[in-house]
Design a protein around this motif. Structure first.
Motif, PDB file in Angstrom:
ATOM      1  N   SER B  63       1.876 -10.049  -0.716  1.00  0.00           N
ATOM      2  CA  SER B  63       2.872 -10.776  -1.513  1.00  0.00           C
ATOM      3  C   SER B  63       2.430 -11.026  -2.954  1.00  0.00           C
ATOM      4  CB  SER B  63       3.251 -12.099  -0.852  1.00  0.00           C
ATOM      5  OG  SER B  63       2.435 -12.394   0.241  1.00  0.00           O
ATOM      6  N   ASN B  64       1.122 -11.125  -3.161  1.00  0.00           N
ATOM      7  CA  ASN B  64       0.675 -11.467  -4.520  1.00  0.00           C
ATOM      8  C   ASN B  64      -0.049 -10.330  -5.220  1.00  0.00           C
ATOM      9  OD1 ASN B  64       1.535 -13.969  -3.626  1.00  0.00           O
ATOM     10  ND2 ASN B  64      -0.546 -14.690  -3.203  1.00  0.00           N
ATOM     11  N   LEU B  65       0.667  -9.298  -5.569  1.00  0.00           N
ATOM     12  CA  LEU B  65       0.027  -8.212  -6.311  1.00  0.00           C
ATOM     13  C   LEU B  65       0.533  -8.223  -7.752  1.00  0.00           C
ATOM     14  CD1 LEU B  65      -0.044  -5.049  -4.038  1.00  0.00           C
ATOM     15  CD2 LEU B  65      -1.989  -6.256  -5.040  1.00  0.00           C
ATOM     16  N   ASN B  66      -0.376  -8.338  -8.690  1.00  0.00           N
ATOM     17  CA  ASN B  66       0.066  -8.405 -10.086  1.00  0.00           C
ATOM     18  C   ASN B  66       0.292  -7.030 -10.699  1.00  0.00           C
ATOM     19  OD1 ASN B  66       0.260 -11.205 -10.347  1.00  0.00           O
ATOM     20  ND2 ASN B  66      -1.982 -11.343 -10.489  1.00  0.00           N
ATOM     21  N   ASN B  67      -0.690  -6.156 -10.533  1.00  0.00           N
ATOM     22  CA  ASN B  67      -0.502  -4.790 -11.020  1.00  0.00           C
ATOM     23  C   ASN B  67      -1.324  -3.800 -10.212  1.00  0.00           C
ATOM     24  OD1 ASN B  67      -3.174  -4.754 -12.020  1.00  0.00           O
ATOM     25  ND2 ASN B  67      -2.477  -5.847 -13.865  1.00  0.00           N
ATOM     26  N   VAL B  68      -1.128  -2.526 -10.471  1.00  0.00           N
ATOM     27  CA  VAL B  68      -1.781  -1.485  -9.688  1.00  0.00           C
ATOM     28  C   VAL B  68      -3.296  -1.525  -9.856  1.00  0.00           C
ATOM     29  CG1 VAL B  68      -1.977   1.014  -9.353  1.00  0.00           C
ATOM     30  CG2 VAL B  68       0.253  -0.023  -9.688  1.00  0.00           C
ATOM     31  N   GLY B  69      -3.761  -1.894 -11.039  1.00  0.00           N
ATOM     32  CA  GLY B  69      -5.200  -1.998 -11.282  1.00  0.00           C
ATOM     33  C   GLY B  69      -5.836  -2.964 -10.293  1.00  0.00           C
ATOM     34  N   GLU B  70      -5.186  -4.113 -10.115  1.00  0.00           N
ATOM     35  CA  GLU B  70      -5.677  -5.119  -9.177  1.00  0.00           C
ATOM     36  C   GLU B  70      -5.688  -4.575  -7.745  1.00  0.00           C
ATOM     37  OE1 GLU B  70      -3.692  -9.056  -8.574  1.00  0.00           O
ATOM     38  OE2 GLU B  70      -4.308  -9.326 -10.670  1.00  0.00           O
ATOM     39  N   PHE B  71      -4.650  -3.823  -7.451  1.00  0.00           N
ATOM     40  CA  PHE B  71      -4.493  -3.230  -6.119  1.00  0.00           C
ATOM     41  C   PHE B  71      -5.648  -2.269  -5.834  1.00  0.00           C
ATOM     42  CE2 PHE B  71      -2.027  -0.223  -3.224  1.00  0.00           C
ATOM     43  CZ  PHE B  71      -2.002  -1.089  -2.143  1.00  0.00           C
ATOM     44  N   ILE B  72      -5.985  -1.468  -6.848  1.00  0.00           N
ATOM     45  CA  ILE B  72      -7.083  -0.509  -6.671  1.00  0.00           C
ATOM     46  C   ILE B  72      -8.406  -1.250  -6.461  1.00  0.00           C
ATOM     47  CG2 ILE B  72      -8.380   1.370  -7.765  1.00  0.00           C
ATOM     48  CD1 ILE B  72      -5.708   2.010  -9.296  1.00  0.00           C
ATOM     49  N   THR B  73      -8.622  -2.300  -7.223  1.00  0.00           N
ATOM     50  CA  THR B  73      -9.839  -3.099  -7.061  1.00  0.00           C
ATOM     51  C   THR B  73      -9.904  -3.694  -5.652  1.00  0.00           C
ATOM     52  OG1 THR B  73      -9.647  -3.665  -9.397  1.00  0.00           O
ATOM     53  CG2 THR B  73     -11.179  -4.982  -8.073  1.00  0.00           C
ATOM     54  N   LEU B  74      -8.758  -4.199  -5.200  1.00  0.00           N
ATOM     55  CA  LEU B  74      -8.676  -4.748  -3.851  1.00  0.00           C
ATOM     56  C   LEU B  74      -9.084  -3.699  -2.815  1.00  0.00           C
ATOM     57  CD1 LEU B  74      -7.618  -7.107  -1.964  1.00  0.00           C
ATOM     58  CD2 LEU B  74      -5.388  -6.007  -2.092  1.00  0.00           C
ATOM     59  N   LEU B  75      -8.545  -2.499  -3.003  1.00  0.00           N
ATOM     60  CA  LEU B  75      -8.857  -1.408  -2.065  1.00  0.00           C
ATOM     61  C   LEU B  75     -10.336  -1.048  -2.132  1.00  0.00           C
ATOM     62  CD1 LEU B  75      -5.751   0.916  -2.453  1.00  0.00           C
ATOM     63  CD2 LEU B  75      -6.520  -0.196  -0.363  1.00  0.00           C
ATOM     64  N   GLU B  76     -10.846  -1.002  -3.350  1.00  0.00           N
ATOM     65  CA  GLU B  76     -12.261  -0.681  -3.561  1.00  0.00           C
ATOM     66  C   GLU B  76     -13.137  -1.652  -2.759  1.00  0.00           C
ATOM     67  OE1 GLU B  76     -14.257   0.987  -7.690  1.00  0.00           O
ATOM     68  OE2 GLU B  76     -13.050  -0.822  -7.722  1.00  0.00           O
ATOM     69  N   ASN B  77     -12.812  -2.929  -2.855  1.00  0.00           N
ATOM     70  CA  ASN B  77     -13.579  -3.944  -2.135  1.00  0.00           C
ATOM     71  C   ASN B  77     -13.456  -3.782  -0.629  1.00  0.00           C
ATOM     72  OD1 ASN B  77     -14.501  -5.130  -4.479  1.00  0.00           O
ATOM     73  ND2 ASN B  77     -12.744  -6.530  -4.619  1.00  0.00           N
ATOM     74  N   LYS B  78     -12.228  -3.500  -0.169  1.00  0.00           N
ATOM     75  CA  LYS B  78     -12.012  -3.365   1.277  1.00  0.00           C
ATOM     76  C   LYS B  78     -12.756  -2.160   1.846  1.00  0.00           C
ATOM     77  CE  LYS B  78      -7.541  -5.590   1.936  1.00  0.00           C
ATOM     78  NZ  LYS B  78      -7.923  -6.567   2.990  1.00  0.00           N
ATOM     79  N   ILE B  79     -12.671  -1.052   1.110  1.00  0.00           N
ATOM     80  CA  ILE B  79     -13.249   0.182   1.626  1.00  0.00           C
ATOM     81  C   ILE B  79     -14.770   0.142   1.572  1.00  0.00           C
ATOM     82  CG2 ILE B  79     -13.465   2.670   1.198  1.00  0.00           C
ATOM     83  CD1 ILE B  79     -10.511   2.496   0.156  1.00  0.00           C
ATOM     84  N   ASN B  80     -15.297  -0.399   0.507  1.00  0.00           N
ATOM     85  CA  ASN B  80     -16.734  -0.282   0.290  1.00  0.00           C
ATOM     86  C   ASN B  80     -17.534  -1.489   0.773  1.00  0.00           C
ATOM     87  OD1 ASN B  80     -16.288   2.261  -0.814  1.00  0.00           O
ATOM     88  ND2 ASN B  80     -15.842   1.364  -2.817  1.00  0.00           N
ATOM     89  N   THR B  81     -16.905  -2.403   1.516  1.00  0.00           N
ATOM     90  CA  THR B  81     -17.720  -3.484   2.065  1.00  0.00           C
ATOM     91  C   THR B  81     -17.737  -3.430   3.589  1.00  0.00           C
ATOM     92  OG1 THR B  81     -15.813  -4.941   1.923  1.00  0.00           O
ATOM     93  CG2 THR B  81     -17.470  -5.126   0.179  1.00  0.00           C
TER      94      THR B  81
END
Lengths: 585, 81
Positions: B63-81
């Motif tokens: 629900s709280n996505l500001n922009n695609v850049g943030e989304f990519i960072t979110l994915l980066e964190n999810k995938i790489n942790t």
């Protein structure tokens, strides 16, 4: 199931365009207690894939009673043929949490009573209604005990599903969409995506919308008469493991040997389909005497030769054989499913007879049943005792057709049928069927008088004046039942035929000849010298215009297309026939 | 998985879900910039990303996505942790 499949259907559904293929239109209204904007598009794609053109009205979110109880609602203005009530477990869960503890016990009943009132209104408006069972919930406040108590959501939904089933079963025009099964098949832990319920009121992960939609489309399609009727089966490596021609009866795998257990399970499954009315047929590349061996000699075979309506084992290509089977059974190619382990045979059949459904069978026979089940081919909208008999009737029909081919001359064939006839004066017990035949016969009907059951009763009682006969027939393939009725009246020295009807199914078997012998016999015994017959034309009875001529009747008058025929008994030559009499049982 | 790889994967998904083969992912991109990106297709996109990249989102994240850049960072964190 992949999200990709869902996306593809979503795209097809949202870009459907005009009905360029001239598919029959399906007007469907979707009412739900969950978000359905995407489901609607997937539904469109699924219905379209079945060869129908969907026009769908989507009700407002959570407004089922508002739509149904208001005769002026958008729902009724839309005038749907089908109404889909799509109910979510989460919607029920809200209700469950909202009622007071002491009322929880009554919730399933109250919920289904409400539902029943919707169904009553909708079916009164001539809509076919599709309603679902609820997916089982993940919440089990009592652990394993949850199933035992209506104070648990789990037990409550179990009860709701039972009540929904009962309600749908007793209401004509209602159909069950078994979402409980679909969710269980997927696994409820995967089925639900709770964040999507929280965020947007999705009843399940959207990648499972196609499963809901296809299930609904199957119901509609079956209701519209698009059903499969016949399963055509290969033998080697389909009904048993191995090749009968090479391995012999001892070598083929069925029952205990090797993967025989799996083939045994498949045969049991097919037997159940046969029991519910499916026609089974064999289409195998084999010598006939080899193909038949396991059925005759192998102790573990579940299917017997007599379970098949048609048994084709030869070296012709299977496409032609399947066309032949369709012709013998007089069914459409598109109602046939062909099952064969060989990709070559499957492809050839697809090429030659594209109407036939040819599943891409898995390699492992253990997977045959779950795979076939996943195709949704065996949808039924109802089940009656007649359905159970159907397979047998087709078998009788196919056998008669086969025998007819074998005999060079028709007399030999008729003799071989071992026909038994019962000719009898009207009796109380048979009056309803007699009257029914008089109402229904159109083609073989000399005067189309349509005598009622009451008329027939009079004929029966007045033995001085009337000589009314009914005829029953059976042969070695089966019992035809009551197939002909002749009503006659004595008028001085003449026997007048008031009505003569016969079922066309038994034409050219010698029944007419046998009956005329009986009439003449009666005249001789009762001092009558003439028989009078009349033909009154209708749109449909042209086939019997000259019926009396073959027995030596003379045409004595022709007025307004009405022909009057007379037979002088002494001119009558007894007809040859191959039917034995049998007393009424 | 590098940021570039993530960008390449979600480019494919965005093009497929939002029906536009010309979509080029930019950090500042929002739903406003993509014609077919609405609340419905947003969920389809989330489901596709979960499946294709093997991640799970929590309700707050969708629900709280500001922009695609943030989304990519979110994915980066999810995938790489």
């Amino acid at each position: 199931m992949k999200t990709n499949t869902y996306l593809k259907m979503l795209k097809i559904g949202s870009r459907l365009g005009e009905n360029n293929n001239n598919y029959p239109e399906i007007r469907l209204a979707l009412l739900a207690d969950n978000a359905t904007q995407q489901l609607v598009k997937v539904l469109k794609a699924a219905i379209f894939a079945k060869g129908f053109y969907p026009v769908i009205y989507e009700g407002e979110f959570n407004s089922i009673p508002l739509e149904v109880f208001n005769p002026e609602s958008n729902l009724f203005n839309f005038d749907p043929d089908y109404v889909l009530l799509n109910l979510s477990s989460q919607g029920y869960r809200e209700r469950f949490y909202a009622v007071k503890q002491e009322e929880k016990e009554h919730l399933p009943e109250n919920y289904v009573n409400e539902l029943t009132s919707y169904l009553e209104i909708l079916t009164e408006k001539q809509c076919e209604v599709i309603v679902n069972t609820l997916a089982m919930p993940l919440e089990r406040f009592f652990g394993n005990y949850s199933a035992n108590t209506l104070y648990s959501l789990y037990g409550s939904i179990l009860e709701v599903n039972k009540l929904i089933r009962q309600c749908v079963k007793k209401m004509a025009g209602c159909h069950l969409n078994d979402i409980k099964f679909i969710a269980a098949h997927i696994g409820i832990n995967h089925w639900y995506d709770e964040k999507l319920w929280t965020h947007s009121k999705y009843m399940c992960a959207p990648k499972y919308f196609p499963r809901i939609a296809e299930s609904v489309a199957n119901i509609i399609s079956a209701k519209k008469g698009k059903i499969t009727k016949c399963i055509v089966l290969d033998l080697d490596n389909t009904l048993w493991g191995g090749v009968i021609g090479d391995d012999g009866v001892q070598g083929v795998e069925i029952g205990k040997l090797g993967v025989g257990e799996a083939y045994g399970q498949f045969q049991k499954y097919l037997l159940e389909l046969k029991n519910r009315g499916y026609i089974l047929a064999v289409c195998s590349k084999n010598e006939h005497e080899n193909a038949i061996l396991p059925f005759k000699e192998h102790p573990n075979m579940k299917l017997k030769e007599e379970d098949f309506a048609v048994f084709v084992a030869n070296w012709n290509n299977k496409g032609s054989n399947i066309k032949h089977i369709a012709k013998v059974l007089n069914i459409g190619l598109d109602s046939m499913v062909f099952i064969d382990d060989s990709p070559f045979e499957r492809n050839q059949v697809r090429e030659m007879v594209p109407e036939v459904i040819v599943p891409e069978m898995p390699e492992d026979p253990s997977e045959f049943v779950p795979f076939l089940e996943s195709l949704g081919l065996f949808e039924a909208v109802a089940f009656s005792p007649d359905d159970r008999k159907r397979a047998g009737m087709y078998r009788e029909q196919a056998q008669r057709a086969k025998e007819e081919l074998r005999f060079e001359n028709i007399d030999d064939y008729l003799k071989s049928l071992d026909m038994k006839i019962c000719v009898s004066r009207f009796d109380e017990f048979n009056l309803p069927r007699i009257a029914q035949l008089l109402q229904r016969s159109n083609q073989f009907n000399l005067r189309t008088k349509r005598y009622s059951e009451q008329n027939c009763k009079e004929f029966m009682k007045n033995k001085e004046r009337y000589f009314p006969l009914y005829i029953k027939l059976k042969d070695k393939f089966g019992d035809y039942g009551l197939i002909s009725v002749i009503c006659t009246e004595q008028n001085h020295d003449t026997l007048e035929i008031l009505e003569y009807v016969m079922s066309c199914r038994v034409l050219n078997r010698g029944v007419e000849q046998f009956a005329m012998n009986q009439l003449v016999e009666y005249c001789k015994n009762n001092g009558l010298t003439k028989i009078k017959g009349e033909y009154i034309p209708t749109k449909k009875n042209k086939m019997v215009r000259e019926f009396y001529k073959q027995f030596g009747f003379e045409l004595v008058s022709e007025k307004d297309e009405i022909l009057t025929w007379m037979l002088d008994i002494k001119d009558f030559k007894r007809n040859k026939c191959f039917i034995k009499t049998e007393e009424e049982r | 998985m590098s940021r570039e790889e993530i960008v390449s994967k979600i480019t494919e998904i965005f093009r497929d879900v939002f029906n536009d083969d010309s979509i080029v992912i930019e950090e500042a991109m929002t739903a406003e910039d993509v014609e077919e990106w609405d609340s419905l297709s947003h969920i389809d996109m989330i489901c596709m990303v979960e499946e294709e990249l093997g991640v799970k989102f929590i309700t707050k994240e969708i629900s709280n996505l500001n922009n695609v850049g943030e989304f990519i960072t979110l994915l980066e964190n999810k995938i790489n942790t």
